[in-house]
Enzyme design. Sequence first.
Site, PDB file in Angstrom:
ATOM      1  N   LEU A 161      -1.092   9.711   3.920  1.00  0.00           N
ATOM      2  CA  LEU A 161      -2.196   9.155   3.574  1.00  0.00           C
ATOM      3  C   LEU A 161      -2.912  10.117   2.561  1.00  0.00           C
ATOM      4  CD1 LEU A 161      -3.056   7.508   6.938  1.00  0.00           C
ATOM      5  CD2 LEU A 161      -2.227   6.359   4.694  1.00  0.00           C
TER       6      LEU A 161
ATOM      7  N   GLY B 117      11.582  -3.884   2.662  1.00  0.00           N
ATOM      8  CA  GLY B 117      12.860  -3.819   1.848  1.00  0.00           C
ATOM      9  C   GLY B 117      12.833  -5.045   1.015  1.00  0.00           C
TER      10      GLY B 117
ATOM     11  N   GLY C 281      12.299   0.503   3.308  1.00  0.00           N
ATOM     12  CA  GLY C 281      13.413  -0.001   2.531  1.00  0.00           C
ATOM     13  C   GLY C 281      14.307  -0.866   2.988  1.00  0.00           C
TER      14      GLY C 281
ATOM     15  N   THR D  89       8.838  -0.097  -1.304  1.00  0.00           N
ATOM     16  CA  THR D  89       9.711   1.022  -1.557  1.00  0.00           C
ATOM     17  C   THR D  89      10.479   0.706  -2.898  1.00  0.00           C
ATOM     18  OG1 THR D  89      10.096   1.822   0.469  1.00  0.00           O
ATOM     19  CG2 THR D  89      11.696   2.307  -0.798  1.00  0.00           C
TER      20      THR D  89
ATOM     21  N   SER E  53       0.861  -1.130  -0.102  1.00  0.00           N
ATOM     22  CA  SER E  53      -0.087   0.037   0.105  1.00  0.00           C
ATOM     23  C   SER E  53       0.916   1.280   0.023  1.00  0.00           C
ATOM     24  CB  SER E  53      -0.954  -0.160   1.262  1.00  0.00           C
ATOM     25  OG  SER E  53      -1.745   1.169   1.141  1.00  0.00           O
TER      26      SER E  53
ATOM     27  N   ASN F 158       9.284   8.798   4.524  1.00  0.00           N
ATOM     28  CA  ASN F 158       8.301   9.254   4.080  1.00  0.00           C
ATOM     29  C   ASN F 158       7.267   9.760   5.149  1.00  0.00           C
ATOM     30  OD1 ASN F 158       5.423   8.378   3.877  1.00  0.00           O
ATOM     31  ND2 ASN F 158       6.697   6.501   3.987  1.00  0.00           N
TER      32      ASN F 158
ATOM     33  N   CYS G 141      -0.150   3.718  10.699  1.00  0.00           N
ATOM     34  CA  CYS G 141       0.798   4.750   9.901  1.00  0.00           C
ATOM     35  C   CYS G 141       1.427   5.505  10.864  1.00  0.00           C
ATOM     36  CB  CYS G 141      -0.249   5.764   9.290  1.00  0.00           C
ATOM     37  SG  CYS G 141       0.701   6.763   8.209  1.00  0.00           S
TER      38      CYS G 141
ATOM     39  N   ASN H 293      -5.274  -0.597   7.742  1.00  0.00           N
ATOM     40  CA  ASN H 293      -3.930   0.112   8.245  1.00  0.00           C
ATOM     41  C   ASN H 293      -4.188   0.654   9.591  1.00  0.00           C
ATOM     42  OD1 ASN H 293      -1.706   1.648   8.474  1.00  0.00           O
ATOM     43  ND2 ASN H 293      -2.119   2.788   6.827  1.00  0.00           N
TER      44      ASN H 293
HETATM   45  C1  LIG Z   1       5.824   6.535   0.077  1.00  0.00           C
HETATM   46  C2  LIG Z   1       5.089   5.566   1.104  1.00  0.00           C
HETATM   47  C3  LIG Z   1       3.725   5.587   1.057  1.00  0.00           C
HETATM   48  C4  LIG Z   1       3.158   4.387   1.758  1.00  0.00           C
HETATM   49  N1  LIG Z   1       1.755   4.802   2.269  1.00  0.00           N
HETATM   50  C5  LIG Z   1       0.991   3.699   2.725  1.00  0.00           C
HETATM   51  C6  LIG Z   1      -0.356   3.499   3.044  1.00  0.00           C
HETATM   52  O1  LIG Z   1      -1.118   4.442   2.517  1.00  0.00           O
HETATM   53  N2  LIG Z   1      -0.954   2.668   3.775  1.00  0.00           N
HETATM   54  C7  LIG Z   1      -0.234   1.674   4.380  1.00  0.00           C
HETATM   55  O2  LIG Z   1      -0.832   0.865   4.991  1.00  0.00           O
HETATM   56  N3  LIG Z   1       1.364   1.686   4.162  1.00  0.00           N
HETATM   57  C8  LIG Z   1       1.779   2.652   3.557  1.00  0.00           C
HETATM   58  N4  LIG Z   1       3.342   2.620   3.352  1.00  0.00           N
HETATM   59  C9  LIG Z   1       4.057   1.559   4.004  1.00  0.00           C
HETATM   60  C10 LIG Z   1       4.196   0.406   2.698  1.00  0.00           C
HETATM   61  O3  LIG Z   1       3.057  -0.101   2.621  1.00  0.00           O
HETATM   62  C11 LIG Z   1       5.275  -0.400   3.659  1.00  0.00           C
HETATM   63  O4  LIG Z   1       4.581  -1.099   4.768  1.00  0.00           O
HETATM   64  C12 LIG Z   1       6.543  -0.072   4.254  1.00  0.00           C
HETATM   65  O5  LIG Z   1       7.166   0.729   3.217  1.00  0.00           O
HETATM   66  C13 LIG Z   1       7.576  -1.378   4.333  1.00  0.00           C
HETATM   67  O6  LIG Z   1       7.947  -2.023   3.041  1.00  0.00           O
HETATM   68  P1  LIG Z   1       9.049  -1.608   2.044  1.00  0.00           P
HETATM   69  O7  LIG Z   1      10.254  -1.323   2.711  1.00  0.00           O
HETATM   70  O8  LIG Z   1       9.183  -2.584   1.239  1.00  0.00           O
HETATM   71  O9  LIG Z   1       8.590  -0.273   1.290  1.00  0.00           O
HETATM   72  C14 LIG Z   1       3.628   3.502   2.680  1.00  0.00           C
HETATM   73  C15 LIG Z   1       5.419   3.518   2.310  1.00  0.00           C
HETATM   74  C16 LIG Z   1       5.911   4.463   1.341  1.00  0.00           C
HETATM   75  C17 LIG Z   1       7.278   4.501   1.238  1.00  0.00           C
END
Ligand SMILES: Cc1cc2nc3c(=O)[nH]c(=O)nc-3n(C[C@H](O)[C@H](O)[C@H](O)COP(=O)(O)O)c2cc1C
Length: 307
Positions: free
Chosen positions: A74, A244, A217, A266, A22, A70, A130, A127
Amino acid sequence: MSVDTRVDLGGMQLRNPVLTASGTFGYGTEFAPFLDLTRLGGFVAKSLTLEPRFGNPPVRIAEAPAGMLNAISLENVGVDAFIQEKLPALPEGVAVVASLFETEIDRYAEVAKRLTGAPKVVGLEVNASCPHVKSGGIEFGQNPAVLRELVAAVRQATDLPLLVKLSPNVTSIAEMARVCEGEGADGLSLINSVQALEVDPETRRPLLSNVLGGLSGPAIRPIALRMVYQASRAVSIPICGMGGIASAEDAVKFLLCGATAVQVGTLNYLEPSLAGEIADGLVVYAERHGFARLADLTGALELPEGK
Ligand SMILES: Cc1cc2nc3c(=O)[nH]c(=O)nc-3n(C[C@H](O)[C@H](O)[C@H](O)COP(=O)(O)O)c2cc1C
């Protein structure tokens, strides 16, 4: 050998265990030019609120070592526009998990109600976590009593498969996982970004206008693996792991630690077709290691004796 890639994620029958996370994959259509969305097990859409939301003012994104911070807060089109405009624009055969967020528990339940029965939506992800939007000064997912009330209310509002996305910003992830299982969640998603701060020493100011943000990440991957491992030992509902993931090997690590499926977040920004390549890479891994089903990788971590 042909590998069976299908998984059952809390009642969602997915063609493979790779989803996108998401907030990192828009509403799907943005990525359609780069990736056939039906190659994915599914994708989780940006978290939706009852009304459209504009999020925090800039600066909302900053670089961090091996990741990013970030505080978008939302921003989204609102649940009704998602159903009327975004879902119809997606190709048939795409499995959409709709994510929802609100500032009050009864508003969460209302968003869940509106999403129930929407075409292409195969499940919901609440969610609860956040790290830069708070209600009453805390994340919903940081207080077991509040989390219990939230999951119970959304559970009542929908019969769709229900994942709860937990906060990593807690002392005991196992305790939070048990609360969700107890209130009828069908699965857990973990982890959301890790609360973090970055500073510009020249201006002596925080890099983000919100001061605090969420770190995501590769920097958070070992934390996420630890939490998936601990939560999977605490509950019997399935877990969707993320944090990540940058390769099929990273995805395998989450499955071994107890995840049934994974989400790529990410890294979509760097390589928009990555999640599809990870889905293919899992099959190559399974063939190389003699697994007939990707589902058999779940929890197959080899532990030292006595652990
Ligand atoms: C720019 C950005 C916006 C995100 N927006 C949401 C969101 O709207 N709802 C949510 O549940 N997680 C959100 N996340 C979290 C990601 O879904 C994920 O849980 C988190 O980034 C860890 O995974 P990753 O390291 O692969 O990015 C967001 C992450 C990023 C980087």
